[in-house]
Design an enzyme around this catalytic site. Structure first.
Site, PDB file in Angstrom:
ATOM      1  CG  HIS A 191      -3.697  -6.140  -1.586  1.00 42.60           C
ATOM      2  ND1 HIS A 191      -3.431  -4.788  -1.512  1.00 42.60           N
ATOM      3  CD2 HIS A 191      -2.485  -6.744  -1.673  1.00 42.60           C
ATOM      4  CE1 HIS A 191      -2.121  -4.594  -1.563  1.00 42.60           C
ATOM      5  NE2 HIS A 191      -1.530  -5.762  -1.671  1.00 42.60           N
ATOM      6  CD  GLU A 195      -4.818  -2.579  -3.876  1.00 44.81           C
ATOM      7  OE1 GLU A 195      -5.638  -3.242  -3.217  1.00 44.81           O
ATOM      8  OE2 GLU A 195      -3.956  -1.864  -3.344  1.00 44.81           O
ATOM      9  CE1 TYR A 233       9.600   8.972 -10.088  1.00 47.44           C
ATOM     10  CE2 TYR A 233       8.363   7.408 -11.425  1.00 47.44           C
ATOM     11  CZ  TYR A 233       9.516   8.135 -11.186  1.00 47.44           C
ATOM     12  OH  TYR A 233      10.577   8.015 -12.045  1.00 47.44           O
ATOM     13  CD  GLU A 236      -2.801  -1.544   0.295  1.00 45.54           C
ATOM     14  OE1 GLU A 236      -2.817  -0.842  -0.733  1.00 45.54           O
ATOM     15  OE2 GLU A 236      -3.545  -2.529   0.451  1.00 45.54           O
ATOM     16  CG  HIS A 270      -0.205   0.244  -4.286  1.00 47.82           C
ATOM     17  ND1 HIS A 270      -1.226  -0.606  -3.980  1.00 47.82           N
ATOM     18  CD2 HIS A 270       0.779  -0.542  -4.821  1.00 47.82           C
ATOM     19  CE1 HIS A 270      -0.889  -1.847  -4.306  1.00 47.82           C
ATOM     20  NE2 HIS A 270       0.329  -1.837  -4.813  1.00 47.82           N
TER      21      HIS A 270
END
Ligand code: FE
Length: 344
Positions: free
Chosen positions: A228, A225, A127, A118, A121
């Site tokens: 997850h 994800e 960025y 996370e 991310h």
């Protein structure tokens, strides 16, 4: 948990996701929830960093007055506005809710990895915003200032109430249901529904060969994800097995109602991102796409479909199935799957 010298050895059969009796959370072996170890190892093999992906073409496109139209710019900004805070919300919940109350050391191992992902991310969004010279104040405040993002964040954050309280403990019927509800909301809804119209937008750009560096960042994020989400589904189904009394018909209906409410929040958000539609995707298409994935999330935990609609964006399944993307890994600077990179 205090340590007792020469206490009887851990009985792995008493290990539970939560409320494990006779569980030592420090001692990884013997292992009961072996799926968690598999997820931990697979995630490590998928390791990536945002700085490995070139943003040069995106920087040129974002600066160019003609490469992107006003709708595309607005869609890209809104999607980043959602993303920049969503993964921080997910990370906080892993550390402050899941990790604190899980009594399986192997599940905790994966949660540590998930929390780090996370952070990666959030780094990726930072960025992108920094590389393109976007307005940081505007993007990072959208979860408070843009209605449809606020509504999603507010819905999710309401499930932290009570459970983030230091005095919250599992071990009663009510608190265990509250904990299971929190996992359903974060895995099935935040990670399983609330990211997906934003993913679709980014792959819409990619299909037009626009903002391809950003889209590649998002493709790595989506791979993480989907792990997850799948892990969350395993946990929910394991808790159901270990404590079947929690999965009452009232509770099942409650989860269905939450998923239906979330689907509505998500397609309302999609309408705000695309007031006029974009890349052949319009508000109706998004509504149907969100309903389609909401049904799929329900099915994974054994709950009945609520919408019964087809997937209007079949190309999204291809984008998700990264193993079929032949060129995907060729853009990588570093290949973590190959060992022996360190020389001493
Ligand atoms: Fe996540």
């Amino acid at each position: 948990m205090p340590i007792t010298k020469n206490a009887p050895r851990v009985d792995v059969n008493k290990r539970r996701i939560i409320n494990g009796a006779d569980t030592d959370v420090v001692q990884l072996y013997p292992m009961k929830h072996k799926f968690a170890w598999h997820y931990y190892n697979t995630s490590n093999a998928n390791h990536w960093l945002p700085t490995e992906i070139s943003m040069q073409l995106d920087i040129e496109e974002w600066k160019s007055p003609t490469a992107l139209n006003a709708e595309e710019r607005q869609a890209f900004e809104t999607v980043l506005g959602f993303f920049t805070t969503a993964d921080s919300i997910a990370a906080n919940n892993i550390v402050m809710a899941f990790y604190r109350h899980v009594t399986s050391p192997e599940v905790r191992m994966y949660l540590l990895r998930q929390a780090y992902e996370e952070a990666i991310h959030t780094h990726a969004y930072q960025y992108i915003v920094e590389s393109l010279g976007m307005d940081q104040g505007k993007i990072f405040n959208m979860y408070r200032e843009a209605d449809s993002i606020y509504n999603k964040a507010e819905f999710i954050l309401s499930f932290n109430e009570g459970i983030f309280n230091p005095s919250f403990k599992t071990g009663t019927f009510e608190s265990d249901q509250k904990f299971l509800e929190n996992w359903c909301v974060f895995s099935l809804i935040l990670e399983g529904i609330f990211f997906y119209s934003s993913f679709a937008v980014m792959f819409g750009f990619q299909r037009q060969h626009k903002l391809t560096g950003s889209a590649e960042q998002i493709q790595y994020i989506m791979r993480d994800e989907s792990m997850h989400l799948n892990f969350g589904v395993e946990i929910i189904n394991e808790i159901k097995k270990e404590q079947p009394e929690l999965w009452t018909s009232d509770f099942q209906q409650h989860i269905i109602d939450l998923v239906k409410k979330a689907a509505k929040l998500e397609y309302t958000y999609a309408q705000e991102v695309f007031p006029k539609g974009i890349f052949g995707m319009n508000a109706d298409g998004f509504k149907q796409y969100i309903e389609h994935i909401a049904d799929r999330r329900l099915a994974r935990v054994g709950l009945p479909a609520q919408f019964g609609v087809q997937n209007p964006f079949p190309w999204m399944s291809e984008a998700i199935d990264l193993s079929k993307e032949k060129n995907f890994f060729e853009t990588r600077v570093t290949e973590y799957q190959v060992g022996g990179q360190l020389s001493w």
